[in-house]
Motif scaffolding. Structure first.
Motif, mmCIF file in Angstrom:
data_model
loop_
_atom_site.group_PDB
_atom_site.id
_atom_site.type_symbol
_atom_site.label_atom_id
_atom_site.label_comp_id
_atom_site.label_asym_id
_atom_site.label_seq_id
_atom_site.Cartn_x
_atom_site.Cartn_y
_atom_site.Cartn_z
ATOM 1 N N ARG A 143 0.832 -1.211 0.000
ATOM 2 C CA ARG A 143 0.000 0.000 0.000
ATOM 3 C C ARG A 143 0.867 1.263 0.000
ATOM 4 O O ARG A 143 0.597 2.237 0.685
ATOM 5 N N ALA A 144 1.918 1.232 -0.825
ATOM 6 C CA ALA A 144 2.868 2.350 -0.823
ATOM 7 C C ALA A 144 2.226 3.628 -1.337
ATOM 8 O O ALA A 144 2.467 4.713 -0.809
ATOM 9 N N GLU A 145 1.414 3.506 -2.389
ATOM 10 C CA GLU A 145 0.851 4.706 -2.985
ATOM 11 C C GLU A 145 -0.102 5.400 -2.029
ATOM 12 O O GLU A 145 -0.177 6.626 -1.983
ATOM 13 N N ALA A 146 -0.828 4.615 -1.230
ATOM 14 C CA ALA A 146 -1.750 5.233 -0.283
ATOM 15 C C ALA A 146 -1.005 6.003 0.803
ATOM 16 O O ALA A 146 -1.523 6.967 1.358
ATOM 17 N N LYS A 147 0.220 5.584 1.087
ATOM 18 C CA LYS A 147 0.990 6.219 2.157
ATOM 19 C C LYS A 147 1.877 7.344 1.639
ATOM 20 O O LYS A 147 2.436 8.085 2.430
ATOM 21 N N THR A 148 2.056 7.464 0.345
ATOM 22 C CA THR A 148 2.970 8.465 -0.207
ATOM 23 C C THR A 148 2.253 9.474 -1.090
ATOM 24 O O THR A 148 2.885 10.128 -1.916
ATOM 25 N N GLY A 149 0.935 9.562 -0.979
ATOM 26 C CA GLY A 149 0.213 10.572 -1.722
ATOM 27 C C GLY A 149 0.252 10.376 -3.221
ATOM 28 O O GLY A 149 0.461 11.348 -3.958
ATOM 29 N N GLY A 150 0.044 9.173 -3.720
ATOM 30 C CA GLY A 150 0.030 8.926 -5.156
ATOM 31 C C GLY A 150 1.375 8.612 -5.750
ATOM 32 O O GLY A 150 1.447 8.265 -6.921
ATOM 33 N N ARG A 151 2.452 8.738 -5.001
ATOM 34 C CA ARG A 151 3.777 8.391 -5.504
ATOM 35 C C ARG A 151 4.063 6.919 -5.265
ATOM 36 O O ARG A 151 3.456 6.285 -4.407
ATOM 37 N N THR A 152 4.964 6.383 -6.033
ATOM 38 C CA THR A 152 5.283 4.966 -5.919
ATOM 39 C C THR A 152 6.787 4.770 -6.021
ATOM 40 O O THR A 152 7.505 5.633 -6.532
ATOM 41 N N HIS A 153 7.257 3.623 -5.555
ATOM 42 C CA HIS A 153 8.684 3.315 -5.564
ATOM 43 C C HIS A 153 9.048 2.627 -6.874
ATOM 44 O O HIS A 153 8.374 1.690 -7.299
ATOM 45 N N PHE A 154 10.122 3.099 -7.489
ATOM 46 C CA PHE A 154 10.681 2.477 -8.679
ATOM 47 C C PHE A 154 11.969 1.767 -8.279
ATOM 48 O O PHE A 154 12.838 2.348 -7.639
ATOM 49 N N TYR A 155 12.093 0.512 -8.692
ATOM 50 C CA TYR A 155 13.220 -0.328 -8.303
ATOM 51 C C TYR A 155 14.134 -0.556 -9.498
ATOM 52 O O TYR A 155 13.671 -0.695 -10.627
#
Length: 290
Positions: A143-155
């Motif tokens: 649930r990364a996007e919900a915790k980062t305001g629409g941002r997501t992690h790129f690996y």
């Protein structure tokens, strides 16, 4: 002159004759990186790393779908080659989100992958102000996007870090020689081996692993266990741990290893750690010539 014409042609991008060699070199490098990861961590981690090496940096959901697509394509190829043979094709296997998260955790823990927090739209150009270090705090994938305001992690995979694992035997041999080649050198090499096998771990875990490696090496050299009573064996283990702690201090002083911040909060797999500091083989020493 001919040299000026060649320089002008190269400036215009006319080096097409090098393109096949470059493509071949990149393909062989990817195969080598994937083979090294498979040898160290298994096939599942190698599948995820192969996708990152082939596709470049990507978010978790794209990585999951691309890895499963590559696995399905590989199974289809195996089925086509074994259709006329005796062997049955392997059943189709799909990785779950949890498995991909665990694979990313392993790669980041060993310094073989990095990540960045980016905006979901226009991710190539919109990058967060802070780039996560390979040895810094891990992101929370769930649930990364919900915790980062629409941002997501790129690996992204770090191929150079994977290839540097080939130089670890020389690094351990150099530490063994630098600290006298006797017991001190063996203990230093044992601690480096523990970090090489386990990646970024708490100091207590690294010391315990180094003690086990040192005891296994001494038992193998003697040909059998010494058969000492449990109390005496425990006392010897405590003494050996104190000696390895002294070796750790020397390795930190000489920059063979480095202390890094603890992982904050929940990691990729949802697990958390209470460690105040973590330990890992430092980056400058990996490139130290011997």
């Amino acid at each position: 002159s001919r040299s000026r014409d060649e320089a002008a042609r190269l400036a215009r991008g006319g080096s097409d004759w090098m393109e096949p060699r470059r493509v071949q070199w990149v393909a062989w490098s990817r195969r080598l990186v994937t083979a090294l990861i498979e040898d160290a961590f298994g096939q599942v981690v190698a599948d995820v790393a192969a996708t990152l090496a082939q596709r470049g940096e990507m978010p978790l959901e794209a990585l999951l779908s691309a890895t499963n697509a590559a696995i399905a394509a590989g199974n289809a190829s195996v089925a086509a080659h074994t259709a006329r043979g005796v062997r049955e094709p392997a059943p189709e296997a799909r990785l779950t989100r949890r498995q991909v998260c665990d694979c990313l955790l392993i790669l980041i823990q060993h310094g073989l992958a990095s990540y960045e927090l980016r905006e979901r739209e226009g991710a190539v150009g919109a990058m967060s102000s802070t780039k996560a270090s390979k040895l810094g705090a891990m992101p929370t994938v769930q649930r990364a996007e919900a915790k980062t305001g629409g941002r997501t992690h790129f690996y992204a995979l770090e191929p150079d870090a994977v290839l540097r694992r080939l130089a670890f035997p020389r690094m351990a041999a150099h530490a063994h020689w630098r600290y006298g080649g006797g017991v001190d050198g063996e203990l230093a090499a044992a601690l480096l081996t523990a970090l090489h096998q386990r990646g970024c771990v708490p100091l207590d875990e690294a010391l315990d692993a180094a003690v086990s490696i040192s005891l296994e090496a001494s038992d193998a050299a003697c040909g059998a266990a010494n058969g000492a009573p449990s109390a005496q064996a425990q006392a010897e283990r405590v003494q050996l741990r104190a000696q390895i702690a002294d070796a750790w201090a020397a390795l930190v002083r000489d920059r063979y290893i480095a202390m890094v911040p603890a992982y904050g909060g929940a990691g990729i797999s949802g697990r958390s750690t209470a460690a105040l500091s973590l330990i890992h083989i430092s980056e400058p020493t990996r490139r130290t010539p011997i």
